[in-house]
Design a protein around this motif. Structure first.
Motif, PDB file in Angstrom:
ATOM      1  N   TYR A  30      16.353  -6.775  -4.536  1.00 40.70           N
ATOM      2  CA  TYR A  30      16.236  -7.385  -3.212  1.00 40.70           C
ATOM      3  C   TYR A  30      15.594  -8.765  -3.288  1.00 40.70           C
ATOM      4  O   TYR A  30      15.992  -9.680  -2.568  1.00 40.70           O
ATOM      5  CB  TYR A  30      15.443  -6.491  -2.265  1.00 40.70           C
ATOM      6  N   LEU A  31      14.615  -8.933  -4.157  1.00 36.61           N
ATOM      7  CA  LEU A  31      13.960 -10.224  -4.299  1.00 36.61           C
ATOM      8  C   LEU A  31      14.935 -11.275  -4.828  1.00 36.61           C
ATOM      9  O   LEU A  31      15.067 -12.376  -4.264  1.00 36.61           O
ATOM     10  CB  LEU A  31      12.759 -10.106  -5.238  1.00 36.61           C
ATOM     11  N   GLY A  34      17.661 -12.127  -2.231  1.00 41.05           N
ATOM     12  CA  GLY A  34      17.162 -13.027  -1.198  1.00 41.05           C
ATOM     13  C   GLY A  34      17.062 -14.459  -1.691  1.00 41.05           C
ATOM     14  O   GLY A  34      17.445 -15.400  -0.990  1.00 41.05           O
ATOM     15  N   LEU A  35      16.580 -14.641  -2.915  1.00 36.40           N
ATOM     16  CA  LEU A  35      16.486 -15.982  -3.478  1.00 36.40           C
ATOM     17  C   LEU A  35      17.870 -16.585  -3.728  1.00 36.40           C
ATOM     18  O   LEU A  35      18.083 -17.784  -3.513  1.00 36.40           O
ATOM     19  CB  LEU A  35      15.675 -15.951  -4.771  1.00 36.40           C
ATOM     20  N   ILE A  57      14.978 -14.881   3.671  1.00 33.85           N
ATOM     21  CA  ILE A  57      13.574 -14.560   3.939  1.00 33.85           C
ATOM     22  C   ILE A  57      13.427 -13.103   4.344  1.00 33.85           C
ATOM     23  O   ILE A  57      12.485 -12.419   3.920  1.00 33.85           O
ATOM     24  CB  ILE A  57      13.004 -15.514   5.002  1.00 33.85           C
ATOM     25  N   ILE A  60      13.566 -11.027   1.233  1.00 34.57           N
ATOM     26  CA  ILE A  60      12.339 -11.173   0.444  1.00 34.57           C
ATOM     27  C   ILE A  60      11.207 -10.392   1.087  1.00 34.57           C
ATOM     28  O   ILE A  60      10.433  -9.715   0.396  1.00 34.57           O
ATOM     29  CB  ILE A  60      11.996 -12.658   0.266  1.00 34.57           C
ATOM     30  N   SER A  63      11.751  -6.773   0.346  1.00 35.99           N
ATOM     31  CA  SER A  63      11.372  -6.432  -1.026  1.00 35.99           C
ATOM     32  C   SER A  63       9.849  -6.315  -1.138  1.00 35.99           C
ATOM     33  O   SER A  63       9.342  -5.470  -1.874  1.00 35.99           O
ATOM     34  CB  SER A  63      11.910  -7.464  -2.011  1.00 35.99           C
TER      35      SER A  63
END
Length: 76
Positions: A30-31, A34-35, A57, A60, A63
């Motif tokens: 998930y991190l 998102g990035l 966002i 993130i 996560s």
């Protein structure tokens, strides 16, 4: 404190350790997703930049929530 957490991980069953690794894996997924949505311009999403950043966002933050739940469940 770190020694207690490591000792707690070693006491877990095989199933508990597998779920811990799976939780860490999905936190990272998930991190990174998102990035990627926020900063990878060639990602084929037809979204306006404002919505891309908002969605990134949101992923993130989700996560982060998953990580906090993982840490809290690990201390038990």
């Amino acid at each position: 404190m770190l020694k207690e957490k490591l000792n707690n991980i070693q006491k877990k069953s095989l199933k508990g350790r597998f779920l811990l690794v799976l939780g860490i894996l999905f936190f990272l997924i998930y991190l990174v997703l998102g990035l990627m949505i926020m900063f990878w311009k060639k990602l084929p999403l037809n979204m306006e930049p404002m919505y891309r950043y908002a969605f990134g966002i949101l992923l993130i933050l989700y996560s982060g929530v998953r990580f906090l739940r993982l840490i809290n469940s690990n201390t038990e």
